[in-house]
Scaffold this active site. Structure first.
Site, PDB file in Angstrom:
ATOM      1  N   ASP A 350      46.298  35.896  46.996  1.00  0.00           N
ATOM      2  CA  ASP A 350      45.517  35.990  45.001  1.00  0.00           C
ATOM      3  C   ASP A 350      45.526  34.215  45.719  1.00  0.00           C
ATOM      4  O   ASP A 350      46.237  33.622  45.878  1.00  0.00           O
ATOM      5  CB  ASP A 350      46.073  35.615  43.809  1.00  0.00           C
ATOM      6  CG  ASP A 350      45.815  37.124  43.293  1.00  0.00           C
ATOM      7  OD1 ASP A 350      44.057  37.587  43.729  1.00  0.00           O
ATOM      8  OD2 ASP A 350      46.402  37.425  42.192  1.00  0.00           O
ATOM      9  N   GLU A 391      42.253  25.269  32.210  1.00  0.00           N
ATOM     10  CA  GLU A 391      41.025  25.300  32.073  1.00  0.00           C
ATOM     11  C   GLU A 391      40.037  25.153  30.939  1.00  0.00           C
ATOM     12  O   GLU A 391      39.306  24.293  31.455  1.00  0.00           O
ATOM     13  CB  GLU A 391      40.423  26.887  33.556  1.00  0.00           C
ATOM     14  CG  GLU A 391      40.679  27.085  34.257  1.00  0.00           C
ATOM     15  CD  GLU A 391      42.154  27.604  34.884  1.00  0.00           C
ATOM     16  OE1 GLU A 391      42.500  28.173  33.495  1.00  0.00           O
ATOM     17  OE2 GLU A 391      42.160  27.690  35.890  1.00  0.00           O
ATOM     18  N   ALA A 426      37.754  40.617  33.040  1.00  0.00           N
ATOM     19  CA  ALA A 426      37.747  40.918  34.612  1.00  0.00           C
ATOM     20  C   ALA A 426      36.205  41.496  34.474  1.00  0.00           C
ATOM     21  O   ALA A 426      35.593  41.419  35.377  1.00  0.00           O
ATOM     22  CB  ALA A 426      38.182  41.292  35.099  1.00  0.00           C
ATOM     23  N   ARG A 429      33.155  38.782  33.170  1.00  0.00           N
ATOM     24  CA  ARG A 429      33.427  37.095  33.423  1.00  0.00           C
ATOM     25  C   ARG A 429      33.313  36.458  33.227  1.00  0.00           C
ATOM     26  O   ARG A 429      32.641  34.693  33.471  1.00  0.00           O
ATOM     27  CB  ARG A 429      33.325  37.861  35.755  1.00  0.00           C
ATOM     28  CG  ARG A 429      34.121  38.600  36.387  1.00  0.00           C
ATOM     29  CD  ARG A 429      33.327  38.214  37.700  1.00  0.00           C
ATOM     30  NE  ARG A 429      32.173  38.634  38.125  1.00  0.00           N
ATOM     31  CZ  ARG A 429      31.189  38.389  38.307  1.00  0.00           C
ATOM     32  NH1 ARG A 429      31.826  37.124  39.150  1.00  0.00           N
ATOM     33  NH2 ARG A 429      30.203  38.358  39.164  1.00  0.00           N
ATOM     34  N   SER A 431      33.209  34.239  28.875  1.00  0.00           N
ATOM     35  CA  SER A 431      34.338  33.734  27.140  1.00  0.00           C
ATOM     36  C   SER A 431      33.225  32.700  26.363  1.00  0.00           C
ATOM     37  O   SER A 431      32.470  32.174  27.264  1.00  0.00           O
ATOM     38  CB  SER A 431      35.356  33.245  27.586  1.00  0.00           C
ATOM     39  OG  SER A 431      35.706  31.658  28.420  1.00  0.00           O
ATOM     40  N   ASP A 563      51.239  38.251  39.049  1.00  0.00           N
ATOM     41  CA  ASP A 563      51.454  37.305  37.665  1.00  0.00           C
ATOM     42  C   ASP A 563      50.933  38.108  36.449  1.00  0.00           C
ATOM     43  O   ASP A 563      51.890  37.912  35.532  1.00  0.00           O
ATOM     44  CB  ASP A 563      51.918  36.212  38.069  1.00  0.00           C
ATOM     45  CG  ASP A 563      50.424  35.489  38.378  1.00  0.00           C
ATOM     46  OD1 ASP A 563      49.189  36.085  38.032  1.00  0.00           O
ATOM     47  OD2 ASP A 563      50.713  34.567  38.222  1.00  0.00           O
ATOM     48  N   ASP A 567      46.957  42.434  37.570  1.00  0.00           N
ATOM     49  CA  ASP A 567      47.469  42.309  38.631  1.00  0.00           C
ATOM     50  C   ASP A 567      48.514  43.731  38.903  1.00  0.00           C
ATOM     51  O   ASP A 567      48.945  44.060  39.670  1.00  0.00           O
ATOM     52  CB  ASP A 567      48.702  41.127  39.528  1.00  0.00           C
ATOM     53  CG  ASP A 567      47.351  39.790  39.825  1.00  0.00           C
ATOM     54  OD1 ASP A 567      46.292  40.335  39.895  1.00  0.00           O
ATOM     55  OD2 ASP A 567      47.977  38.499  39.689  1.00  0.00           O
TER      56      ASP A 567
END
Length: 727
Positions: A350, A391, A426, A429, A431, A563, A567
């Site tokens: 990743d 972020e 996902a 993509r 929000s 993590d 994944d």
């Protein structure tokens, strides 16, 4: 009950300073105990005096035929030791008689052969017990940390009751306050706190735990909350916690033989059967040639010819391989995972958190389509207010500080109410939020936002986004009322030293592939800077699985780190899946290795350890089989020299007598196991190189060395034996 506190900076610094001060004390305590205090990798090593003594008892218990039946080579040696012991007893009792010209039929000679045969078996069991001793010491340390603790469990009426940790079940919700031990594994659902995870990682610096993030939302039973309070949903029943699995795994309770280990055992069993048949047929041939061969001499020949060295050390090599992984604070769920890592030739990495630091922070907001900077900043702020990711918080910080400079009235004004939060997924993509007046404010991937706006996107959207991506940053578009107002720049940096490490993997014949959800331009820039072989951009969870399956269909063994819950499917699909201890429970359950330090680049060390395991096993096997050449020259002439004196010309080592030659070979055969125990436990020195080069090097060292060493060793033992008159 809502918990949302965070320690003051001064208080947090005090926590960190205290942990730094106690770390030196804990390190000294770990060294004094000789085994890791908490972390499976701590301690002095496999040769601590206490562990040497502790291995004696298990080594004697492993002499049981039931234990040794799993090791056919050493089982045969034990059977021969019993036979020689019976022959010795018969000779002493006068039941049996020897022919005058039979080599080695004396009580003193038979006694020495019996002793060294028993020692050969004991050395093999001791090597395995010594390899297990470190894991048992770690398990004992971990078991001391596991105790019954009080948990504050939420009742249906929203009140709390105090129960023992053994009463907790998956799905229960508990609250953990400052100074309390976490009673079980779970996910943080409310609150922010710092947790000391020294019991798991050996590192006493506190770790921030908070909900809504894949990498900081899990807590492990036995750890300590050092600030504030958190609400946790339990994810494991008693006996199934991460600490329970660590105890079982590090003490070897669930160690299964790997496919390569089983295949090598079959090969060694076949060689043993062949040599057994060959040795049995020598008795009638000797009688026919008037050169009678005694049972003790035939037993000595058999034991020296079968691959006792690798047979005695095979289990220890596998156990030590798992221990070497544990020293890097990686918990391997089985020996299969360690072995498979040695065969890996493709690694999926990743980008975020693995190749880069993962702390993408908002650095600027670029207005587009005639929008003002104020409009773009205000929309970015509104879309991120309920975004708990790092972020999202960085966007809030940037927008707040910038608006305070150019339009402080925006911050003073009452913000519109939020009717619904649109979480990131996902698939979309994106929000954001739906406001009380029905307006939709979103931020997300540029192509996803551009495809959902009314009409055509601004002409300069693609230019600005490509410019940000070309710098290695990530562009996020801002949309409000169906209109694109600007682009947020999120910066991330590549971890130093990765290019050199990827070059090392390339020399090992391993291909690296970076997988990211970023756009192709950003992905290409990061890939070139990091030095990976290939990259996949705009990857969804199912894309990772498809990529792994394609590589596996082409015959490659694939490793992957992860993590997050997204994944987990790919980590489960990979041949070697390394999950971060700070990751979600789903990802840790899917993986066959867990990194307690949560360092995604640890996979590189794991692969090197796996290769070292395979090389060590191959090197000792080569050495063991090559040993037989010298033993032929020691024992065969000695067996027939009485009947055929001409065979003395084959005594190239100049051994003193037939009895001395046979006894010296048996003694060397036993002592070489002891001599190779450090190599089996520590592993053959490994360096990054192509497989062909490593093969040539090991054949030269352990193949040629396996032929030369017995000539020197047997001659040295013969000098001692003959000098002391033992033969």
């Amino acid at each position: 009950m809502t918990i949302r506190t965070i320690p003051a900076p001064a208080r947090l610094q005090a926590i960190i300073d205290t942990s730094r001060g106690t770390r030196r004390v804990q390190r000294a305590e770990r060294e004094a105990r000789g085994a890791g205090a908490g972390a499976p990798g701590g301690g002095r090593g496999a040769f601590d005096r206490r562990q040497l003594v502790a291995a004696l008892g298990p080594a004697l218990r492993k002499l049981s035929p039931r234990e040794l039946m799993h090791n056919p080579v050493m089982f045969v040696v034990e059977v021969t030791a019993v036979l020689v012991t019976l022959v010795l007893a018969a000779d002493v009792a006068g039941i049996a008689s020897a022919q005058a010209d039979e080599v080695g039929r004396s009580a003193g000679f038979e006694l020495q052969i019996a002793i060294w045969l028993w020692l050969t078996v004991l050395f093999a069991t001791y090597a395995e017990a010594l390899a297990e001793a470190r894991g048992k010491a770690q398990a004992a340390t971990l078991r001391r940390t596991r105790s019954e603790t009080i948990a504050h469990r939420l009742r249906p009426d929203r009140t709390y009751e105090d129960v023992g940790s053994s009463a907790l079940r998956a799905g229960d919700v508990i609250v953990i306050r400052e100074g309390e031990t976490v009673p079980g594994d779970g996910d943080v659902i409310d609150g922010v706190a710092y947790v000391n995870e020294a019991v798991i990682t050996g590192e006493s610096a506190p770790v921030l735990k908070e909900p809504g993030t894949d990498i900081r939302s899990t807590v492990t039973g036995g750890t300590l909350v050092v600030s504030d309070s958190i609400s946790v949903r339990i994810t494991a029943n008693p006996g199934e916690t991460f600490l329970d699995r660590m105890i079982a795994l590090v003490e070897g309770a669930k160690r299964l033989r790997t496919p390569n280990e089983i295949a090598l055992s079959i090969l060694l069993s076949g060689l043993t059967a062949v040599f057994l048949l060959a040795t049995v047929t020598l008795r009638p041939f000797g009688l026919y040639a008037d050169a009678p061969l005694g049972l003790v001499v035939l037993v000595a020949l058999l034991v020296c010819l079968i691959p006792t060295t690798i047979g005695g050390l095979l289990s220890a090599i596998g156990i030590a391989g798992m221990d070497r992984v544990a020293r890097f604070n990686v918990l391997a769920m089985s020996g299969r995972a360690v072995e498979a890592s040695g065969d890996v030739d493709v690694i999926l990495l990743d980008k975020t958190g693995t190749i880069t630091f993962g702390n993408r922070l908002a650095s600027r907001v670029v207005p587009l389509g005639g929008a003002t900077e104020r409009e773009a900043l205000e929309a970015a702020l509104i879309a991120s207010l309920d975004d708990e990711t790092p972020e999202g918080r960085s966007i809030v910080d940037l927008a707040t500080s910038r608006l305070a400079e150019i339009a402080p009235e925006v911050l003073a004004a009452e913000r519109p109410g939020v009717d619904e939060v649109v979480p990131f997924s996902a698939e979309s993509r994106t929000s954001g939020v739906i406001l009380a007046d029905g307006r939709l404010v979103l931020k997300g991937a540029v192509d996803a936002i551009a495809g959902a706006v009314d009409g055509s996107p601004p002409d300069d959207l693609e230019i600005v986004a490509d410019g940000i991506a070309a710098l290695g940053a990530t562009p996020l578009a801002i949309r409000a009322d169906g209109r694109i107002l600007g682009v947020i720049e999120l910066k991330d940096t590549v971890k130093p030293g990765l290019r050199e490490r990827f070059d090392e993997l390339r020399r090992m014949g391993i291909r690296t592939i970076m997988v990211t959800g970023d756009n192709p331009l950003t992905a290409r820039t990061i890939a070139e800077e990091a030095g990976v072989d290939d990259f996949v951009a705009q990857a969804k969870p199912e894309d990772k699985i498809d990529l792994i399956r394609r590589e596996q269909a082409e015959g490659h063994l694939v490793a992957m780190t992860g993590d997050g819950t997204n994944d987990a499917p790919a980590v489960a699909q990979a041949d070697v899946g390394l999950a971060m201890n700070s990751g979600t429970s789903a990802c840790k359950e899917a993986a066959n290795m867990v990194d307690l330090d949560s360092d995604p680049t640890k996979l590189i060390e794991v692969i090197a350890i796996g290769k070292q395991l395979l090389i060590t096993r191959g090197a000792i096997t080569t050495f063991s089989i090559a040993n037989d050449v010298a033993k032929y020259f020691a024992i065969l002439p000695a067996m027939f020299v009485v009947a055929y004196p001409e065979l003395d010309t084959l005594n190239v080592m100049g051994l003193a007598s037939p009895e001395s030659a046979i006894l010296s070979a048996v003694i060397f055969n036993a002592l070489v196991i002891v001599a190779l125990v450090p190599l089996a436990l520590r592993g053959v020195a490994y360096r990054a190189a192509p497989a062909a080069e490593l093969l040539r090097r090991n054949l030269l060292i352990y193949g040629v060395g396996g032929i030369v060493a017995p000539f020197l060793g047997i001659k040295l033992v013969d000098l001692i034996v003959s000098g002391l008159g033992l033969a």
